[in-house]
Enzyme design. Structure first.
Site, mmCIF file in Angstrom:
data_model
loop_
_atom_site.group_PDB
_atom_site.id
_atom_site.type_symbol
_atom_site.label_atom_id
_atom_site.label_comp_id
_atom_site.label_asym_id
_atom_site.label_seq_id
_atom_site.Cartn_x
_atom_site.Cartn_y
_atom_site.Cartn_z
ATOM 1 N N ASP A 64 -9.129 0.112 -4.339
ATOM 2 C CA ASP A 64 -7.909 0.795 -4.773
ATOM 3 C C ASP A 64 -8.225 1.846 -5.829
ATOM 4 O OD1 ASP A 64 -4.828 0.731 -4.708
ATOM 5 O OD2 ASP A 64 -5.242 0.539 -6.840
ATOM 6 N N GLU A 99 -7.843 5.923 -5.288
ATOM 7 C CA GLU A 99 -7.005 6.722 -6.190
ATOM 8 C C GLU A 99 -7.802 7.860 -6.819
ATOM 9 O OE1 GLU A 99 -4.097 3.040 -7.643
ATOM 10 O OE2 GLU A 99 -5.781 3.701 -8.895
ATOM 11 N N LYS A 121 0.835 -1.196 0.000
ATOM 12 C CA LYS A 121 0.000 0.000 0.000
ATOM 13 C C LYS A 121 0.877 1.255 0.000
ATOM 14 C CE LYS A 121 -3.442 -0.399 -0.673
ATOM 15 N NZ LYS A 121 -3.857 -0.721 -2.085
#
Length: 338
Positions: free
Chosen positions: A191, A195, A131
């Protein structure tokens, strides 16, 4: 309570019994392959021979060869090339050489979850997803620390895929920080959402809009830079170490009151609705289709956006200020070397 795996919970020697082929030497390829090497693992790089990545990898003392040859030799094939070219490279250079019982590994579930890559049923499919960027994976490892990572198992014909993923994660330093188990679907969708809506898209837009608001109101762009961009890292460091509570404990009463009364006016119901729409497009595969279509059609819009953003005033002011800083001179990224 969620299980967090640390080095003490992991067979750290398991990964050392496997030959690992890392495909790609971008940010993650750089960080992971060097950490694996320093952890005593048998690692090779599958790269286009004679290319820039090949030359950089060799300068670090890494063994490189063609992608095809690397796949033939490996027990584990870790694909760390950009999402948009993974499927093509897999079909042409990886799939024809894969063997029963091999481990196909990813650090992002995009191509598996959206079925751009469909592996044979007799191949193990796993994920180890740090991460943080690969350059941070490397710098934290060098400092004796690690970046928290996720693991996931998609196919497990050999029956030990989770143990292999944990051992690999430990070798790149994640067992020093913490490893959580997830699924390919959950990692991919959260994810992409993070983002787009928060850590890249949301923060970038917030910083630029705040900067422009101050400059348009007549304030110095240098002051606007410090107040909307420079201090962001200092505040985020406090949040990462102790949550929003520690951040609010460390700032003034004025700042804390302004935070809790004005923040929701900026990120309110309209922003939440936009986030829900972003998530919906991710879950449906609409974003994946849009992104891959853009990549496959010459990247005209993508390149226009890059040019537009690189020319923004905040970027020019920031470059000028940072070049004069004594503080923060150590950079994680050297584009000539990693």
């Amino acid at each position: 309570m969620v299980k967090i795996y640390l080095d003490k919970d992991i067979d750290k020697n398991l990964i050392k019994t496997k030959k690992i082929a890392v495909i790609g030497f971008g940010s993650q390829g750089y960080g992971q392959s060097l950490n694996l090497k320093d952890s005593g693992c048998d690692v090779i790089l599958g790269l286009r021979q004679g290319g820039k990545s090949d030359q950089k990898a060799k300068e670090y003392g890494l063994l490189t060869m063609s992608i095809e040859d690397a796949v033939k030799q490996a027990d584990i094939v870790q694909i760390l090339i950009p999402d948009e070219i993974q499927a093509e490279v897999y079909e042409r250079q990886i799939k024809p050489h894969m063997k029963k019982g091999q481990y196909l590994m990813f650090s992002h579930g995009f191509n598996i979850h959206f079925k751009r890559i469909v592996p044979p049923e007799d191949v193990n499919v796993i994920m180890v997803a740090p991460k943080g960027p690969g350059h941070t994976v490397r710098s934290e490892y060098i400092d004796g620390k690690g970046v928290p990572s996720l693991i996931a198992v998609y196919q497990d014909p050999s029956g030990d895929s989770k143990e292999v993923a944990l051992s690999y994660a430990s070798a790149i330093g994640a067992g020093r920080a913490g490893i959580l188990e997830t699924t390919f679907r959950e990692e991919t969708e959260t994810d992409l959402f993070g983002e787009q809506a928060v850590i890249c898209g949301g923060i970038s837009a917030l910083i630029k809009t705040g900067f422009d608001t101050l400059v348009e109101a007549g304030y110095s762009p240098y002051m606007a830079y410090f107040e909307t961009l420079h201090e962001m890292k200092l505040i985020v460091d406090l949040i990462c170490q102790g949550g929003l509570g520690d951040m609010r404990y460390s700032i003034s009463n004025t700042a804390e009151y302004g935070d809790m009364t004005r923040g929701p006016k900026v990120i309110g119901n309209e922003s939440k609705q936009a986030m829900k729409e972003i998530l919906k497009n991710i879950q449906s595969g609409k974003f994946a289709d849009e992104f891959l279509a853009e990549m496959n059609s010459g990247c005209k819009k993508f390149n226009e956006l890059r040019k537009e953003n690189s020319g923004a005033q905040i970027e020019k002011i920031g470059e000028e200020i940072r070049s004069s800083f004594v503080w923060g001179k150590e950079k994680l990224i050297n584009r000539e070397k990693n």
